[in-house]
Design a protein around this motif. Structure first.
Motif, PDB file in Angstrom:
ATOM      1  N   GLU A 196      13.491  41.572  35.162  1.00  0.00           N
ATOM      2  CA  GLU A 196      13.067  42.905  35.605  1.00  0.00           C
ATOM      3  C   GLU A 196      11.552  42.995  35.735  1.00  0.00           C
ATOM      4  N   ARG A 197      10.838  42.429  34.770  1.00  0.00           N
ATOM      5  CA  ARG A 197       9.367  42.493  34.792  1.00  0.00           C
ATOM      6  C   ARG A 197       8.803  41.695  35.964  1.00  0.00           C
ATOM      7  N   ILE A 198       9.332  40.496  36.195  1.00  0.00           N
ATOM      8  CA  ILE A 198       8.805  39.652  37.266  1.00  0.00           C
ATOM      9  C   ILE A 198       9.210  40.196  38.640  1.00  0.00           C
ATOM     10  N   GLU A 199      10.432  40.685  38.753  1.00  0.00           N
ATOM     11  CA  GLU A 199      10.869  41.277  40.018  1.00  0.00           C
ATOM     12  C   GLU A 199      10.028  42.510  40.356  1.00  0.00           C
ATOM     13  N   ALA A 200       9.744  43.344  39.351  1.00  0.00           N
ATOM     14  CA  ALA A 200       8.940  44.550  39.561  1.00  0.00           C
ATOM     15  C   ALA A 200       7.531  44.210  40.033  1.00  0.00           C
ATOM     16  N   ALA A 201       7.049  43.012  39.678  1.00  0.00           N
ATOM     17  CA  ALA A 201       5.719  42.586  40.106  1.00  0.00           C
ATOM     18  C   ALA A 201       5.716  42.075  41.548  1.00  0.00           C
ATOM     19  N   GLY A 202       6.915  42.003  42.155  1.00  0.00           N
ATOM     20  CA  GLY A 202       6.996  41.619  43.556  1.00  0.00           C
ATOM     21  C   GLY A 202       7.272  40.157  43.824  1.00  0.00           C
ATOM     22  N   ALA A 203       7.615  39.380  42.801  1.00  0.00           N
ATOM     23  CA  ALA A 203       7.899  37.966  43.007  1.00  0.00           C
ATOM     24  C   ALA A 203       9.193  37.794  43.804  1.00  0.00           C
ATOM     25  N   GLU A 204       9.261  36.713  44.556  1.00  0.00           N
ATOM     26  CA  GLU A 204      10.443  36.427  45.369  1.00  0.00           C
ATOM     27  C   GLU A 204      11.596  35.942  44.493  1.00  0.00           C
TER      28      GLU A 204
END
Length: 141
Positions: A97-105
């Protein structure tokens, strides 16, 4: 005999873009940022593993690499066929959730594997695959 990983090199297309991912998104700390013979290399590591360093360097930066080698490496990176990293996490879903929220693919949403682990995966800006693995409950690493 005690053998532990100390460092490894990861080819990237753009060092500043890679630092944005590994630093700002993953929270890794920059350990070194050096220019040796006209080639910039940056070492990063997770705060919990300061003695393990990931050396980010431009594709084809090896002294023996020809321009054709550099292009071949860059082409393989673009296809996502070179770099692969795996990190342990105590909470795969929160990490995702944290990495996805940062916009990572996103390459793989969290999933339970037959082996009992739960993992997810992202692509860094250079196409390197970055996995996050949560061990089964009760397992020790």
């Amino acid at each position: 005999m005690d053998i532990r990983l100390s460092n490894f090199t990861l080819a990237v297309h753009d060092l500043d873009e890679a630092l944005g991912f590994y630093g700002a998104v993953l929270g890794f700390e920059t350990r070194d940022d050096v220019d040796a013979k006209g080639v910039r290399r940056v070492c990063v590591s997770p705060p919990s593993q300061p003695d393990m360093r990931i050396i980010l360097e431009p594709a084809g930066a090896h002294p023996g690499a020809t321009p054709a080698d550099g292009q071949a490496i860059a082409d393989l990176m673009t296809k996502g066929l070179l770099g692969r990293l795996a990190f342990l996490t105590d909470d795969c879903d929160a990490t995702f959730e944290r990495i996805e929220a940062a916009g990572a693919e996103v390459m793989q949403e969290p999933v339970n594997q037959r082996s009992g682990i739960r993992d997810c995966a992202f692509s860094d800006p250079s196409g390197n695959l970055v996995h996050f693995i949560q061990a089964p409950t009760g397992a020790s690493g």
